[in-house]
Design a protein around this motif. Structure first.
Motif, PDB file in Angstrom:
ATOM      1  N   TRP A   1      85.335  66.529  23.992  1.00 19.63           N
ATOM      2  CA  TRP A   1      85.098  65.073  24.102  1.00 19.63           C
ATOM      3  C   TRP A   1      86.018  64.228  23.057  1.00 19.63           C
ATOM      4  O   TRP A   1      86.259  63.206  23.093  1.00 19.63           O
ATOM      5  CB  TRP A   1      83.770  64.407  24.436  1.00 19.63           C
ATOM      6  N   GLN A   2      85.858  64.704  22.016  1.00 17.70           N
ATOM      7  CA  GLN A   2      86.020  64.015  20.638  1.00 17.70           C
ATOM      8  C   GLN A   2      87.505  64.297  20.107  1.00 17.70           C
ATOM      9  O   GLN A   2      88.003  63.793  19.190  1.00 17.70           O
ATOM     10  CB  GLN A   2      85.269  64.577  19.437  1.00 17.70           C
ATOM     11  N   THR A   3      88.514  64.983  21.078  1.00 15.35           N
ATOM     12  CA  THR A   3      89.630  65.167  20.832  1.00 15.35           C
ATOM     13  C   THR A   3      90.475  64.162  20.733  1.00 15.35           C
ATOM     14  O   THR A   3      90.541  63.189  21.805  1.00 15.35           O
ATOM     15  CB  THR A   3      90.379  66.417  21.975  1.00 15.35           C
ATOM     16  N   ASP A   4      91.583  64.084  19.877  1.00 10.41           N
ATOM     17  CA  ASP A   4      92.361  62.932  19.709  1.00 10.41           C
ATOM     18  C   ASP A   4      93.896  63.521  20.609  1.00 10.41           C
ATOM     19  O   ASP A   4      94.467  64.442  20.004  1.00 10.41           O
ATOM     20  CB  ASP A   4      92.879  62.683  18.323  1.00 10.41           C
ATOM     21  N   TYR A   5      93.883  63.289  21.794  1.00  9.76           N
ATOM     22  CA  TYR A   5      94.931  63.538  22.595  1.00  9.76           C
ATOM     23  C   TYR A   5      96.046  63.177  22.341  1.00  9.76           C
ATOM     24  O   TYR A   5      97.161  64.064  22.254  1.00  9.76           O
ATOM     25  CB  TYR A   5      94.539  63.398  24.280  1.00  9.76           C
ATOM     26  N   GLN A   6      96.330  62.217  21.681  1.00 10.18           N
ATOM     27  CA  GLN A   6      97.854  61.610  21.481  1.00 10.18           C
ATOM     28  C   GLN A   6      98.299  62.510  19.933  1.00 10.18           C
ATOM     29  O   GLN A   6      99.311  63.092  20.216  1.00 10.18           O
ATOM     30  CB  GLN A   6      97.541  60.234  20.916  1.00 10.18           C
ATOM     31  N   SER A   7      97.435  63.052  19.389  1.00 12.29           N
ATOM     32  CA  SER A   7      97.933  64.063  18.175  1.00 12.29           C
ATOM     33  C   SER A   7      98.038  65.307  18.433  1.00 12.29           C
ATOM     34  O   SER A   7      99.013  65.972  18.285  1.00 12.29           O
ATOM     35  CB  SER A   7      96.978  63.799  16.886  1.00 12.29           C
ATOM     36  N   VAL A   8      97.307  65.662  19.695  1.00  7.33           N
ATOM     37  CA  VAL A   8      97.405  67.079  20.214  1.00  7.33           C
ATOM     38  C   VAL A   8      98.453  67.530  20.871  1.00  7.33           C
ATOM     39  O   VAL A   8      99.191  68.391  20.790  1.00  7.33           O
ATOM     40  CB  VAL A   8      96.235  67.643  20.654  1.00  7.33           C
ATOM     41  N   TRP A   9      99.167  66.556  21.484  1.00  5.68           N
ATOM     42  CA  TRP A   9     100.241  66.584  22.468  1.00  5.68           C
ATOM     43  C   TRP A   9     101.467  67.146  21.789  1.00  5.68           C
ATOM     44  O   TRP A   9     102.154  67.721  22.340  1.00  5.68           O
ATOM     45  CB  TRP A   9     100.516  65.024  23.098  1.00  5.68           C
ATOM     46  N   ASN A  10     101.630  67.070  20.465  1.00  6.52           N
ATOM     47  CA  ASN A  10     102.850  67.326  19.674  1.00  6.52           C
ATOM     48  C   ASN A  10     102.567  68.289  18.730  1.00  6.52           C
ATOM     49  O   ASN A  10     103.340  68.768  18.067  1.00  6.52           O
ATOM     50  CB  ASN A  10     103.587  66.133  18.965  1.00  6.52           C
ATOM     51  N   SER A  11     101.471  69.092  19.185  1.00  2.81           N
ATOM     52  CA  SER A  11     101.188  70.195  17.948  1.00  2.81           C
ATOM     53  C   SER A  11     100.781  71.405  18.852  1.00  2.81           C
ATOM     54  O   SER A  11      99.853  71.654  19.542  1.00  2.81           O
ATOM     55  CB  SER A  11      99.686  69.650  17.307  1.00  2.81           C
ATOM     56  N   PRO A  12     101.832  72.314  19.004  1.00  2.00           N
ATOM     57  CA  PRO A  12     101.453  73.699  19.585  1.00  2.00           C
ATOM     58  C   PRO A  12     100.336  74.457  19.291  1.00  2.00           C
ATOM     59  O   PRO A  12      99.466  74.687  20.348  1.00  2.00           O
ATOM     60  CB  PRO A  12     102.739  74.485  19.250  1.00  2.00           C
ATOM     61  N   ALA A  13      99.918  74.414  17.999  1.00  4.49           N
ATOM     62  CA  ALA A  13      98.644  75.041  17.838  1.00  4.49           C
ATOM     63  C   ALA A  13      97.521  74.374  18.246  1.00  4.49           C
ATOM     64  O   ALA A  13      96.628  75.248  18.971  1.00  4.49           O
ATOM     65  CB  ALA A  13      98.626  75.336  16.185  1.00  4.49           C
ATOM     66  N   ALA A  14      97.430  73.047  18.149  1.00  2.00           N
ATOM     67  CA  ALA A  14      96.091  72.328  18.871  1.00  2.00           C
ATOM     68  C   ALA A  14      96.461  72.564  20.461  1.00  2.00           C
ATOM     69  O   ALA A  14      95.007  72.462  20.642  1.00  2.00           O
ATOM     70  CB  ALA A  14      96.526  70.809  18.149  1.00  2.00           C
ATOM     71  N   LEU A  15      97.467  72.369  21.051  1.00  2.00           N
ATOM     72  CA  LEU A  15      97.311  72.674  22.367  1.00  2.00           C
ATOM     73  C   LEU A  15      96.823  73.898  22.734  1.00  2.00           C
ATOM     74  O   LEU A  15      96.344  73.831  23.925  1.00  2.00           O
ATOM     75  CB  LEU A  15      98.885  72.362  22.840  1.00  2.00           C
ATOM     76  N   SER A  16      97.348  74.986  22.000  1.00  2.00           N
ATOM     77  CA  SER A  16      96.645  76.267  22.345  1.00  2.00           C
ATOM     78  C   SER A  16      95.134  76.404  22.515  1.00  2.00           C
ATOM     79  O   SER A  16      94.504  76.644  23.214  1.00  2.00           O
ATOM     80  CB  SER A  16      97.347  77.451  21.400  1.00  2.00           C
ATOM     81  N   GLU A  17      94.730  75.794  21.254  1.00  2.00           N
ATOM     82  CA  GLU A  17      93.079  75.612  21.027  1.00  2.00           C
ATOM     83  C   GLU A  17      92.695  74.881  22.102  1.00  2.00           C
ATOM     84  O   GLU A  17      91.539  75.215  22.728  1.00  2.00           O
ATOM     85  CB  GLU A  17      92.722  75.339  19.725  1.00  2.00           C
TER      86      GLU A  17
END
Length: 326
Positions: free
Chosen positions: A208-224
């Motif tokens: 719920w607290q994920t910052d989806y805009q920043s996650v979108w360009n981070s392979p590691a964050a996308l995997s998590e």
């Protein structure tokens, strides 16, 4: 056929889940997949002990069992195989049933367990638990050879443990359980603590607290994030099942209702051909029929003992599948 298995609350089949989460508590119950696995286990034992199988048995399930019996025959190399052997352990207290086991020599026990599906990385501890009980019962056993026979994918996964290693792995598991450390995983949907577990609630909160805009360009964050969303799919399934229970019991759930959908009609192929063969040619009739390749392969294997092959089988087109590397 042996009597229906009983289950101990600390039975070895629960040990893989306890390795993942020390507070895991099984909910019990069954599922179509579990019932299918139980039937194949039954056929496996019947074929292994040269007993008759009901003529109404599914040929595909019997073929899986027949393949598994063949693997036991190859592995045992003429040794006397004991099917459905019960084991009892006093410390820690548990009992269980071995699908198949035999002695390779007076100091080496071999244990086989049949599995449907893909299995998991922690399953080996189940057979270690069986070996542990046998080693405490018989001090002359110095080594255990353990085999998982996966009939769906026609594969065997094998492990070897010394006596000291078996005793140590069980000790480690008991110490892990004593810590009460929790973790999310495939066991969560089967756990009594699901609704109140802080680890589960942590996934909900983190997503719920994920910052989806920043996650979108981070392979590691996308995997998590993908791992969290996969877990939430299972949460959704659990919620859906609960809504169905409530609605079917007469409880009103806003936005949901029960309706009866017309069932799909089926055709008895043999009787249809007997009735229509004077009006429809065999070629035209066959155009209206479909053949289940797995069922045909299974029937051929049961009748001939060989794998089905031929230019009448058109290979499927490979499709890319996204999987998580271990």
């Amino acid at each position: 056929m042996s009597e229906e298995r009983q289950h101990h609350e600390f039975g070895c089949s629960k040990w893989p889940d306890l390795m993942r989460c020390a507070d895991y508590q099984a909910t019990g119950g069954s599922s179509p997949a579990a019932e299918r696995g139980t039937r194949i286990h039954k056929y496996w034992e019947l074929l292994g002990t040269d007993e008759a199988i009901d003529g109404d048995a599914d040929p595909e399930e019997v073929a899986h069992a027949a393949w598994a019996v063949g693997q036991v025959d190859e592995l045992s190399q003429g040794a006397k195989v004991e099917w459905e052997r019960r084991i009892d352990c006093k410390e820690p207290e548990y009992f269980g049933y071995l699908d198949a086991c035999w002695y390779e020599n007076p100091e080496t026990i071999v244990i086989c367990d049949g599995k449907s599906g893909q299995g998991n990385d922690e399953q080996w501890i189940q057979l270690v638990g069986y070996a542990h009980a046998l080693m405490l019962e018989n001090e002359s056993i110095k080594q255990a050879k353990l085999h998982f026979i996966y009939w769906d994918r026609r594969e065997i996964k094998s492990y070897e443990f010394s006596r000291d290693a078996v005793l140590n792995e069980v000790k480690n598991l008991l110490e892990h359980i004593a810590t009460g450390d929790r973790a999310t995983g495939v066991q969560c949907n089967r756990c009594k603590l699901f609704e109140t577990c802080g680890k589960v609630q942590g996934v909900l909160l983190r997503t719920w607290q994920t910052d989806y805009q920043s996650v979108w360009n981070s392979p590691a964050a996308l995997s998590e994030l993908r791992d969290d969303l996969d877990f939430l799919d299972k949460v959704r399934d659990k919620v859906t099942d609960r809504i169905k229970e409530l609605v079917e019991s007469g409880t009103e759930v806003p936005g949901f209702r029960v309706y009866t959908r017309k069932g799909q009609s089926s055709v008895d192929v043999r009787r249809a051909w007997e009735s229509l063969q004077n009006e429809i040619s065999a070629d035209d009739f066959l155009k209206c029929c479909s053949v289940k390749l797995k069922a045909l392969q299974s029937m051929y294997q049961l009748r001939t003992g060989e794998e089905l092959s031929g230019d009448f089988i058109t290979p499927g087109i490979p499709k890319p599948i996204l999987t998580k590397r271990k």
